[in-house]
Design a protein around this motif. Structure first.
Motif, PDB file in Angstrom:
ATOM      1  N   TRP A  57       0.028  13.250  31.112  1.00  0.00           N
ATOM      2  CA  TRP A  57       0.191  14.224  30.032  1.00  0.00           C
ATOM      3  C   TRP A  57       0.035  15.634  30.588  1.00  0.00           C
ATOM      4  O   TRP A  57      -0.648  15.839  31.589  1.00  0.00           O
ATOM      5  CB  TRP A  57      -0.858  13.973  28.945  1.00  0.00           C
ATOM      6  N   ASP A  59      -1.678  18.012  29.358  1.00  0.00           N
ATOM      7  CA  ASP A  59      -3.116  18.310  29.336  1.00  0.00           C
ATOM      8  C   ASP A  59      -3.811  17.308  28.414  1.00  0.00           C
ATOM      9  O   ASP A  59      -3.166  16.602  27.640  1.00  0.00           O
ATOM     10  CB  ASP A  59      -3.405  19.758  28.913  1.00  0.00           C
ATOM     11  N   ARG A  60      -5.122  17.259  28.540  1.00  0.00           N
ATOM     12  CA  ARG A  60      -5.893  16.273  27.771  1.00  0.00           C
ATOM     13  C   ARG A  60      -5.832  16.536  26.271  1.00  0.00           C
ATOM     14  O   ARG A  60      -5.840  15.604  25.463  1.00  0.00           O
ATOM     15  CB  ARG A  60      -7.338  16.261  28.265  1.00  0.00           C
ATOM     16  N   GLU A  61      -5.760  17.790  25.891  1.00  0.00           N
ATOM     17  CA  GLU A  61      -5.722  18.141  24.475  1.00  0.00           C
ATOM     18  C   GLU A  61      -4.487  17.551  23.785  1.00  0.00           C
ATOM     19  O   GLU A  61      -4.576  17.022  22.674  1.00  0.00           O
ATOM     20  CB  GLU A  61      -5.735  19.661  24.298  1.00  0.00           C
ATOM     21  N   LYS A  62      -3.333  17.598  24.455  1.00  0.00           N
ATOM     22  CA  LYS A  62      -2.122  17.036  23.848  1.00  0.00           C
ATOM     23  C   LYS A  62      -2.242  15.521  23.705  1.00  0.00           C
ATOM     24  O   LYS A  62      -1.828  14.950  22.703  1.00  0.00           O
ATOM     25  CB  LYS A  62      -0.891  17.421  24.660  1.00  0.00           C
ATOM     26  N   THR A  64      -5.112  13.847  23.394  1.00  0.00           N
ATOM     27  CA  THR A  64      -6.136  13.596  22.376  1.00  0.00           C
ATOM     28  C   THR A  64      -5.594  13.838  20.974  1.00  0.00           C
ATOM     29  O   THR A  64      -5.889  13.077  20.052  1.00  0.00           O
ATOM     30  CB  THR A  64      -7.369  14.470  22.644  1.00  0.00           C
ATOM     31  N   THR A  65      -4.784  14.880  20.822  1.00  0.00           N
ATOM     32  CA  THR A  65      -4.171  15.155  19.520  1.00  0.00           C
ATOM     33  C   THR A  65      -3.323  13.968  19.082  1.00  0.00           C
ATOM     34  O   THR A  65      -3.406  13.510  17.933  1.00  0.00           O
ATOM     35  CB  THR A  65      -3.319  16.437  19.590  1.00  0.00           C
ATOM     36  N   ARG A  68      -5.455  10.762  18.169  1.00  0.00           N
ATOM     37  CA  ARG A  68      -6.135  10.828  16.866  1.00  0.00           C
ATOM     38  C   ARG A  68      -5.177  10.872  15.679  1.00  0.00           C
ATOM     39  O   ARG A  68      -5.615  10.887  14.530  1.00  0.00           O
ATOM     40  CB  ARG A  68      -7.054  12.043  16.841  1.00  0.00           C
ATOM     41  N   THR A  93      -7.976  14.121  36.312  1.00  0.00           N
ATOM     42  CA  THR A  93      -7.213  15.351  36.432  1.00  0.00           C
ATOM     43  C   THR A  93      -6.428  15.306  37.718  1.00  0.00           C
ATOM     44  O   THR A  93      -6.978  14.992  38.785  1.00  0.00           O
ATOM     45  CB  THR A  93      -8.153  16.573  36.447  1.00  0.00           C
TER      46      THR A  93
END
Length: 99
Positions: A57, A59-62, A64-65, A68, A93
């Motif tokens: 991915w 980044d991790r935020e994308k 995680t979004t 969820r 990472t």
């Protein structure tokens, strides 16, 4: 920074082919998610039913979004019946770019 999610999973040994086909379907859906880069499915040769799902991915935020979201549940539904126990998720990472 790019992140690699690795999901260590165990599936029913008698249904491995079905699971792998289901992964192929799921992979097509996940490819449409913003931030997704690629997926792979690895099988441990000397341990039937043992798999690692690898997903890169932006980044991790994308990730995680998406994880969820309600779309995660519907996109991955085809694979879930094959798991025989809870999977372990790990994040790494990427330090050295792919060539």
């Amino acid at each position: 920074m790019a992140v690699r999610m690795m999901l260590f999973s165990t599936v029913d040994t008698e249904r491995e082919e079905e699971f792998e086909k289901a992964f192929g379907k799921v992979r097509e859906h996940v490819a449409t998610v913003p931030g997704h880069i690629r997926d792979e499915l690895l099988r441990l040769d000397d341990s039937p039913g043992s798999y690692v799902l690898v997903s890169d991915w932006e980044d991790r935020e994308k990730f995680t979004t998406w994880l969820r979201s309600a779309t995660h549940e519907t996109m991955t539904a085809d694979m879930r019946p094959y798991f025989t126990r809870p999977s372990e998720m790990r994040f790494y990472t990427l330090r050295v770019p792919q060539q």
